[in-house]
Every structure is written in C-alpha cells, then in structure tokens.
Design a protein around this motif. Structure first.
Motif, PDB file in Angstrom:
ATOM      1  N   LEU A   8       0.830  -1.205   0.000  1.00  0.00           N
ATOM      2  CA  LEU A   8       0.000   0.000   0.000  1.00  0.00           C
ATOM      3  C   LEU A   8       0.861   1.250   0.000  1.00  0.00           C
ATOM      4  CD1 LEU A   8      -2.736  -0.890   2.656  1.00  0.00           C
ATOM      5  CD2 LEU A   8      -3.026  -0.738   0.178  1.00  0.00           C
ATOM      6  N   LYS A   9       0.356   2.271  -0.687  1.00  0.00           N
ATOM      7  CA  LYS A   9       1.067   3.555  -0.681  1.00  0.00           C
ATOM      8  C   LYS A   9       0.860   4.257   0.655  1.00  0.00           C
ATOM      9  CE  LYS A   9       0.701   4.498  -5.654  1.00  0.00           C
ATOM     10  NZ  LYS A   9       0.152   5.384  -6.694  1.00  0.00           N
TER      11      LYS A   9
ATOM     12  N   VAL B 165       0.014   9.189  -2.516  1.00  0.00           N
ATOM     13  CA  VAL B 165      -1.212   9.102  -3.324  1.00  0.00           C
ATOM     14  C   VAL B 165      -1.365  10.379  -4.151  1.00  0.00           C
ATOM     15  CG1 VAL B 165      -3.729   8.863  -3.256  1.00  0.00           C
ATOM     16  CG2 VAL B 165      -2.308   7.650  -1.564  1.00  0.00           C
ATOM     17  N   PRO B 166      -1.559  10.268  -5.473  1.00  0.00           N
ATOM     18  CA  PRO B 166      -1.734  11.472  -6.307  1.00  0.00           C
ATOM     19  C   PRO B 166      -2.972  12.265  -5.884  1.00  0.00           C
ATOM     20  CG  PRO B 166      -1.415   9.495  -7.662  1.00  0.00           C
ATOM     21  CD  PRO B 166      -1.608   9.029  -6.263  1.00  0.00           C
TER      22      PRO B 166
ATOM     23  N   GLU C  37      -7.925   9.707   6.875  1.00  0.00           N
ATOM     24  CA  GLU C  37      -6.946   9.538   5.792  1.00  0.00           C
ATOM     25  C   GLU C  37      -5.782   8.652   6.226  1.00  0.00           C
ATOM     26  OE1 GLU C  37      -7.338  13.896   3.564  1.00  0.00           O
ATOM     27  OE2 GLU C  37      -5.599  13.440   4.802  1.00  0.00           O
ATOM     28  N   ASP C  38      -5.379   8.818   7.480  1.00  0.00           N
ATOM     29  CA  ASP C  38      -4.270   8.028   8.030  1.00  0.00           C
ATOM     30  C   ASP C  38      -4.475   7.959   9.537  1.00  0.00           C
ATOM     31  OD1 ASP C  38      -1.978   6.832   8.907  1.00  0.00           O
ATOM     32  OD2 ASP C  38      -0.587   8.284   8.024  1.00  0.00           O
TER      33      ASP C  38
ATOM     34  N   GLU D  37      -1.979   3.226   3.214  1.00  0.00           N
ATOM     35  CA  GLU D  37      -1.539   2.748   4.526  1.00  0.00           C
ATOM     36  C   GLU D  37      -2.155   3.590   5.638  1.00  0.00           C
ATOM     37  OE1 GLU D  37       2.729   2.644   6.693  1.00  0.00           O
ATOM     38  OE2 GLU D  37       2.692   1.657   4.725  1.00  0.00           O
ATOM     39  N   GLY D  38      -2.831   2.923   6.567  1.00  0.00           N
ATOM     40  CA  GLY D  38      -3.423   3.606   7.713  1.00  0.00           C
ATOM     41  C   GLY D  38      -4.802   4.183   7.478  1.00  0.00           C
ATOM     42  N   LYS D  39      -5.310   4.127   6.247  1.00  0.00           N
ATOM     43  CA  LYS D  39      -6.618   4.723   5.948  1.00  0.00           C
ATOM     44  C   LYS D  39      -7.744   3.925   6.594  1.00  0.00           C
ATOM     45  CE  LYS D  39      -9.489   6.077   1.963  1.00  0.00           C
ATOM     46  NZ  LYS D  39      -9.550   6.141   0.488  1.00  0.00           N
ATOM     47  N   ARG D  40      -8.755   4.618   7.046  1.00  0.00           N
ATOM     48  CA  ARG D  40      -9.919   3.951   7.627  1.00  0.00           C
ATOM     49  C   ARG D  40     -10.532   2.998   6.603  1.00  0.00           C
ATOM     50  NH1 ARG D  40     -15.262   6.005  10.797  1.00  0.00           N
ATOM     51  NH2 ARG D  40     -16.682   4.502   9.880  1.00  0.00           N
TER      52      ARG D  40
END
Length: 599
Positions: free
Chosen positions: A3-4, A9-10, A82-83, A355-358
């Motif tokens: 995962l990015k 992320v763009p 978001e994280d 990475e870390g996103k809900r």
C-alpha cells in the motif's frame, strides 16, 4: 502489492479537503471562533420568551455556531480517517469531539425554554415576524413535545438518569467488543485462525462449508455461555425504555421511539404484517439457495455464502464512474453532470486504500463543504455498487444543502437510506438490461436478492423481536435468557421455514449479539428505507419525467417537513402497506428470474 503511504497518493485520487482548510493553522482559527461564539449563544439563556425578535436572534446564533462547528469537526475527523496512525489529526479529531460536546451543552437550554413559552404565543410570533416564519416547521415540531415534558423537578431527575439509562448499552459494548473471545477455527487452507466479530461474516461467506459451520458454532457457543448475563443486560435496556416512555406519558416504548420523527405506529405494524404475508417468497428463496448450493438441507450458516461465485470482472474506477452515470441517466442531465463532476474534477471521492486509511466506505461532510465520499476502491463489482450507494447519500446531501436553509438541510434516519438504495436499484436494472451473460445476470440478481433478504426480511424480523420483547416487559413479564431464546428461535422458524431448512438450535441465541437492540425501534427504518427506495426507483423507470421530478424534489427537501410527508410527495405513502408490497413484489420477480436462469 504494498500500500502507498498517504503522501504518495496522487491528488487526483484524493478528496479535496484543502478547500475547507488549507492548513492546521486555518482550522485552529475557526476552532477558536467557535469557542468565542459559545458565550454569545448562552447569553440568550432565560430570554427566549421576551419577544419574537429575541427568539429569532437566538435561533440564528445557534445555526451560526452549529454551521461552523460542523465544518471544524468534519475536517478533523476526515483528516484522521486519511491516516489513522497520524497523531496530529488524532488529536485534532479528539478536540473536535470535545468542542462538539461543549457546544451541545451550551445549546441545551433552547428546547426547554421554547417549550415554556405558550404555544399560542409562538404561533402569534410566527405570523408577526417574517424571519421567524422560516423556522415554522421546526418550532411546530418542538411544540409537539409539550405533552411529554414534565415539571422542572422531574425533568432534572430524568436528565440525571441519563447515564444510568445508557448503562446496559455501555456494558454490552464492553463485553461484546473487548471481553468476549471466540477461539480459533481452521480456514480454507487448514490454518488455525482467530475468530473475531470482524472476521465472522467473511467466514460465513466462505465457499467451504466446514469453515462456515466452525465459525457459526464457535461464535454462538461463546454467546450461549454468557446468555444469562446478556439477557439481564438487554432486559435492563428494555426496562429503561419502558421507564422513560411511562415517565414522559407515552402509551408505549415504541410510541415514544417513533414520536421523535413523527412516524405513525401504523407504519411499523404495516411493515410487520406485509412482510409476514410475503414469507412464502422467502421460503422459496431459501429452497432455491439450497438447490443452487447442491445441499440436501440448508443450515443457518449457509445463508450468506454466495449462490453464484464472484464474477471475475475488473472494473477500474474510471469505468465504474461511467457505468454508474449511465445507470443514473433516467434522473436527467443536471443530476448526472453534478455527479460526474463530484466523482472526478471536483474531487468529492477519496478513491483508493492507503496505509493507515480507515476501512470501509461512507458519505460525509457539512453544510459548508462538499458532500465527500470515502472509498477503498478495489476494481470490482462490489466496489462499483458501493460507489453508487455512497453517491446516493452525497447527492441527497448536495441537493438538500443547496435548496434548504441550514436548519432544514439535514435529513432523518427514516429517509437516510432511500437515496443510496435507490441508486443501487437503478444500477442493478441497468446492468441486467445491458448484459447477455447469464452468469453475470445471476451474480447481479443474487446481489439484489441478498439485499432484500438481509435488509427487508431480516431487519423486519429484528423489529418484530424488539416489539415482542418490549410488549412482554410492558405486560409485567420477565425477559429471561430462556424467554428471549424462545422468541428469537420461533421467529427464525417462521421467517425461514422448515422445509429443507434446518433452523439450528444455536441460532436461538443470536439476539445476544445484536448491538442495534440497545437503540430500540431503530432497525425497522432499514426495512422501510429499502421499500421506499425500491418503489421510487420502479416509478422512475416506468413513469419517467413526472416521477423523476417528484424524486428530485424529495432530495431537495431535507427535513423541511416530516419524513412520511416528504416521501408521500415523492410518490410513496409509507403509512400504507403498498410500498412494502411493491418491494416484495420486486423480490418475487427477481426470484422468478433466478429460478429460470438456474434451470
């Protein structure tokens, strides 16, 4: 594939939160502004009865505070999502929640003071003061509560009982989420894995029957060990509902629960009666499921595994957007253009997992922001349906906020799932009409049948259980574990039938794992929501423009009238059994199609 990280992320794949606050410093300024505004709101305490002008000023001040507060809270919460490992936004989100609680306490005087003003005085003010007339529906709705407001001394005692009344839900939450352990089972590869509440449904959907059986038995054997404790907890919750209803002079706990949204009890009764009348269709579905899975008999743990294996169809996000827009074309150019821009150039959507996103998906935002959508898009059919669903919520919010003043821009839970389920219905209809692939058709019909089973039939069964449990307590009967098991087991036998269907003994204790039961008479709204959405989508597809206009006006209406009135204006009378029956007729037609395709 790894995962990015969020910063990798763009921008075009991320929602545009910078249009709300470009920096933490900008957020801090508005946070401070809200704190400064709270004393201006509380300065009206004790003064609302002075004049129409004073009441109007107080309501405007409340709206000004709430509007900015929402923006502050929403931005911090979404930045955290978001994280979730980002400690900066964890802290901001926590501060936002604290500020919200502080503001709620500061505004608590408004309703009691309004209710202390004679109703005839308020109605005279509404006629005299043009600005106040914009609050007519809100004030009339507040005045409805008058018959159920007690003396100041009793109100104070009831307020002090708040924590006690919430205790059963808190206790169940701690037991269910923290203390209960369900052991391990063997997965499809024979590996020993821990069973958790989060993994349970995934195991029930497994194509390997033994995995499903293990998960089912491990989960409910655990609940059965604690059934007496959970029964005492749930019984206390029901008793609290009955106590508050009687303290406020409602005829029943159900009447008290439905009073808030002014939903007649006949809506609840019509739902139970109409679904029970249509149980033969559910029994047919159960038998079709048994045949399609190739089983001699169906068990409760066989109800969630797909009848049709996943269709391996890669659908990139851009293709999903175009497909959803084609499906929604009956709603007209304006709707589709707003939706297109929202999903692309205006960046409502946070598209991919990082990475870390809900996890999961939701639609969120405030009156002053875009109606954002959180996704974890996976390039498949399920993700496309999720996008259509969340877009329905966001379009409802968009139109409501655009056409209503702040105090009417939100909408009730009773109608909250209508727009989202409506979009799913149009998407299903479009996909079924645009493919000749029998396997894809079967997959889509299976998806829709399961939506009806789990949302219309199952949630109605839950609603019936709640109704029976509360009636027992209101009649002076005890809710022991044995009583609750018996009620729940008998409902499962009636709903699913017994021909070729084994209603496993362990299902009797499933009531013990449903957290929604601690928010009494809530779940029925899922069933009424899918019914209203199905009826409205059928009208749009068959009537065309007149039905579209009614539906778009519904989306624009927010909470400017009672929910049942808004739906009636859209073309669905939820006080009659008709919309429930129309939805169940669609279920029966889909069942006919699936039986023909299955051969």
């Amino acid at each position: 594939m790894k995962l990015k990280k969020r910063h990798e992320v763009p921008d075009e794949h991320k929602w545009d939160l910078d249009s709300v606050y470009g920096s933490v410093e900008a957020w801090e300024k508005d946070y401070a502004r809200v704190e400064e505004m709270l004393p201006q709101l509380t300065a009206f305490q004790g003064r609302l009865g002075e004049s129409a002008a004073t009441l109007l000023q107080a309501l405007k001040m409340r709206d000004e505070v709430s509007k900015l507060l929402e923006q502050v809270v929403v931005w911090a919460r979404m930045k955290e999502d978001e994280d979730t490992a980002n400690s900066t936004y964890q802290a901001l989100s926590a501060r936002g929640r604290s500020l919200y609680a502080k503001a709620t306490a500061a505004a608590a005087f408004l309703t009691p003071e309004i209710l202390a003003i004679p109703a005839e005085t308020i109605r005279a003010w509404l006629d005299q003061e043009p600005g106040l007339a914009a609050y007519r529906h809100e004030l009339e709705n507040t005045l409805r509560q008058k018959a159920h407001v007690r003396s100041p001394e009793v109100e104070e005692l009831l307020a002090q009982m708040g924590e006690v009344g919430a205790a059963p839900s808190d206790i169940f939450g701690k037991l269910n989420n923290a203390d209960l352990k369900f052991g391990t089972i063997k997965d499809e590869q024979g590996n020993e894995v821990e069973l958790t509440l989060g993994r349970y449904l995934r195991f029930l959907e497994s194509p390997v029957r033994d995995v499903r059986k293990q998960a089912f038995e491990a989960l409910f054997t655990t609940y059965r060990k604690f059934r007496n404790t959970i029964a005492a907890t749930y019984a206390s919750s029901v008793k609290a509902d009955v106590f508050y209803a009687r303290a406020r002079r409602y005829p029943s706990a159900r009447a008290a629960a439905l009073f808030g949204t002014n939903v007649p009890e006949s809506v609840y009764d019509n739902l139970l009666a109409t679904v029970n009348k249509n149980l033969p269709s559910l029994h047919r579905y159960v038998q079709l499921r048994r045949r399609m899975l190739g089983l001699d008999e169906l068990h409760m743990y066989d109800l969630y595994t797909p009848m049709v294996a996943d269709v391996d169809r890669k659908i990139p996000y851009e293709e999903a957007v175009e497909t959803v827009l084609k499906a929604l074309a009956p709603l007209g150019e304006e709707y589709c253009e707003i939706a297109r821009r929202g999903m692309t150039v205006d960046r409502w959507v946070d598209i991919y997992e990082n990475e870390g996103k809900r996890s999961g998906a939701y639609s969120f935002g405030s009156y002053t922001t875009k109606p954002y959508i959180l996704m974890n898009y996976q390039d498949n059919l399920d993700s496309m349906f999720t996008l259509a669903h969340e877009l329905g919520h966001s379009m409802h919010s968009y139109f409501s906020r655009r056409h209503q003043p702040y105090h009417y821009a939100d909408y009730t839970i009773f109608v909250a799932e209508v727009a989202s389920t409506f979009n799913e219905a149009l998407l299903t209809d479009y996909l079924l009409k645009s493919t000749d692939d029998p396997r894809l058709k079967m997959y889509l019909i299976n998806h829709q049948l399961e939506s009806f089973r789990t949302t219309l039939y199952r949630q109605t069964m839950f609603a019936e259980f709640e109704h029976i449990a509360h009636q027992r307590v209101e009649n002076g009967e005890a809710l022991t574990a044995d009583v609750l098991d018996e009620i729940y087991y008998d409902l499962n036998k009636r709903y699913y039938g017994t021909e070729g269907m084994v209603v496993d003994d362990l299902i009797a204790v499933e009531w013990a794992r449903i957290p929604h039961f601690y928010s009494a008479f809530y779940v029925y709204q899922y069933a009424t929501g899918i019914s209203a959405a199905t009826a409205l989508s059928q009208q749009v597809l068959t009537e065309g423009r007149p039905a579209v206009e009614r539906y778009l006006n519904f989306l624009k209406s927010g909470s400017s009238d009672y929910s049942t009135n808004l739906l009636k204006q859209a073309g669905v009378d939820m006080t009659s059994p008709e919309p429930i029956q129309q939805a169940l007729d669609v279920f029966a037609r889909l069942l006919d199609q699936m039986e023909q395709l299955a051969g």
